[in-house]
Scaffold this motif. Sequence first.
Motif, mmCIF file in Angstrom:
data_model
loop_
_atom_site.group_PDB
_atom_site.id
_atom_site.type_symbol
_atom_site.label_atom_id
_atom_site.label_comp_id
_atom_site.label_asym_id
_atom_site.label_seq_id
_atom_site.Cartn_x
_atom_site.Cartn_y
_atom_site.Cartn_z
ATOM 1 N N GLY A 5 23.856 5.707 4.067
ATOM 2 C CA GLY A 5 24.320 6.810 3.250
ATOM 3 C C GLY A 5 25.801 7.083 3.341
ATOM 4 N N LEU A 6 26.494 6.460 4.295
ATOM 5 C CA LEU A 6 27.945 6.655 4.414
ATOM 6 C C LEU A 6 28.671 5.772 3.404
ATOM 7 N N SER A 7 29.673 6.313 2.763
ATOM 8 C CA SER A 7 30.527 5.487 1.925
ATOM 9 C C SER A 7 31.521 4.756 2.825
ATOM 10 N N PRO A 8 32.063 3.619 2.349
ATOM 11 C CA PRO A 8 33.089 2.948 3.159
ATOM 12 C C PRO A 8 34.242 3.874 3.531
ATOM 13 N N ASP A 9 34.669 4.731 2.616
ATOM 14 C CA ASP A 9 35.770 5.654 2.916
ATOM 15 C C ASP A 9 35.396 6.616 4.034
ATOM 16 N N THR A 10 34.147 7.104 4.008
ATOM 17 C CA THR A 10 33.698 8.021 5.061
ATOM 18 C C THR A 10 33.629 7.309 6.406
ATOM 19 N N PHE A 11 33.105 6.080 6.407
ATOM 20 C CA PHE A 11 33.050 5.306 7.652
ATOM 21 C C PHE A 11 34.453 5.096 8.224
ATOM 22 N N LEU A 12 35.387 4.689 7.373
ATOM 23 C CA LEU A 12 36.744 4.424 7.846
ATOM 24 C C LEU A 12 37.430 5.701 8.318
ATOM 25 N N ARG A 13 37.099 6.817 7.698
ATOM 26 C CA ARG A 13 37.728 8.082 8.091
ATOM 27 C C ARG A 13 37.144 8.645 9.375
ATOM 28 N N ASP A 14 35.826 8.566 9.542
ATOM 29 C CA ASP A 14 35.168 9.274 10.644
ATOM 30 C C ASP A 14 34.801 8.387 11.833
ATOM 31 N N TYR A 15 34.684 7.052 11.621
ATOM 32 C CA TYR A 15 34.202 6.195 12.698
ATOM 33 C C TYR A 15 35.164 5.079 13.080
ATOM 34 N N TRP A 16 35.825 4.476 12.118
ATOM 35 C CA TRP A 16 36.667 3.303 12.376
ATOM 36 C C TRP A 16 37.707 3.597 13.444
ATOM 37 N N GLN A 17 37.618 2.881 14.569
ATOM 38 C CA GLN A 17 38.514 3.004 15.714
ATOM 39 C C GLN A 17 38.468 4.392 16.362
ATOM 40 N N LYS A 18 37.386 5.139 16.073
ATOM 41 C CA LYS A 18 37.242 6.481 16.644
ATOM 42 C C LYS A 18 35.967 6.633 17.466
#
Length: 337
Positions: A5-18
Motif C-alpha cells: 500500500g505504500l507508494s514509492p514516494d512514501t517509501f523513499l520519504r519515510d523508510y529509505w535510509q531511515k
Amino acid sequence: MSMNGLSPDTFLRDYWQKQHLFLPLAITDFSPPIDANDLAGAALEPDIDARIVVGGADEWKLSRGPFESTDFQRPGPWTLMVQEVDQLWSSVASLFRYASFLPEWRFADVMMSYATDQGGAGPHFDLYDVFILQGDGERRWQIGQWCDETTPLRADPSMKLVRDFVPVAEYRLQRGDVLYIPPGLAHYGTSIGESTSFSLGCRSPRRVDLLARAVDDLLDGSADQGLLGDLNRPAATEPGRVRDWDLDNVRKQLQCVLESLDIRTLGEVLTDPGEDGFVTGIKEEFDALDDNAELERSRPAALAWADSGPASQHNDRGESEPEFLTFANGEAHRVPL
C-alpha cells in the motif's frame, strides 16, 4: 514489488535510509531464478567471490572459495554466499526491476546465499542499502541496533560481526517476502530448515571518492589559475596566527570552485566500476559506432545517461543537433539523438 500500500514516494520519504521495512509477499508467486545447485556450481569456479560461514550462536568460521564439491558436505549449520550472481545469470539481474523506483546507478549487485538449518552469517551491519528477497524455504531475521565505525566487533576481523547484538524486532521470511535494511542497521538471519535468499545491494560512492574525482577533473581542465584572495581582510593582531576568518575565507572560495562541477563528472563517478570492474576503456567501441548501431547491455556494465546541456554537434547545415550524455563504466560519451 508490492509495497503493502505504500507508494514509492512514501517509501523513499519515510523508510529509505531511515528505518527497516518488512514487506510480506512483496513479490507474489515468486519463482527463484536459480537454486542452491546453481549457486554451488558457481562457487566451484575461480574468480568468483564465494564464501562459506560455518557455525552459529556464538561461533562462526569463514572460508573463501573457490571450493570443491566436498566442501558442501559437512555437518552442522553452514551458509554459502556468492557475490555478483547477477553478472552470471541475466534472470537474476532482472530482479532489480522490482526496485525500478530507484535509479539504475544505485544498484550494486545481487548476493545469493544458501543455508542449512540454523545456518547464518552472524549479526552484522552493512554500509549500503539492501533488499533481502526470500527464495526457497524460510529464514528468521532479527533487526538490531544502529551501528557505525565505533561499534564494538567480535575478535575475528574478517567476519566484522557485531559483538553486542541487541534484537529489537523479528520477522520470518517466506518465498517472495522482502526485508529492506538501511545502511548501518544491524541484522541477523538464521535459516529455518534449508533456504536460499537474494540480497539486492544498492551502492553509493564515498563522499571522499566523489570529491577526489571532482578535484582531479577540475585540476586537469580548469583554466582558473587565480590565487587565493583575502579581500576585506581584517588587520592582524597576532601575525603568526591562522584565524577562523582565514578558514571561512578559504571555505567560501573552494565552494565557488566546486560549484563549477558539471553533471559529466558526477555521471562518471556514479558509473565507475572501480579497480575490480569488468569493463574499462570503451571509448574506441563508442567511436566506432555508426548512426544506426544498436547497443546491447552487458550486466556488468554500469550505465547511466543525462541531458548534456547546449548541443556541441552540428549537422551539414550548421544547425545544432540535440544530444545527451551516456556514461558507461566511468566514461562519458556524447550521443546525438
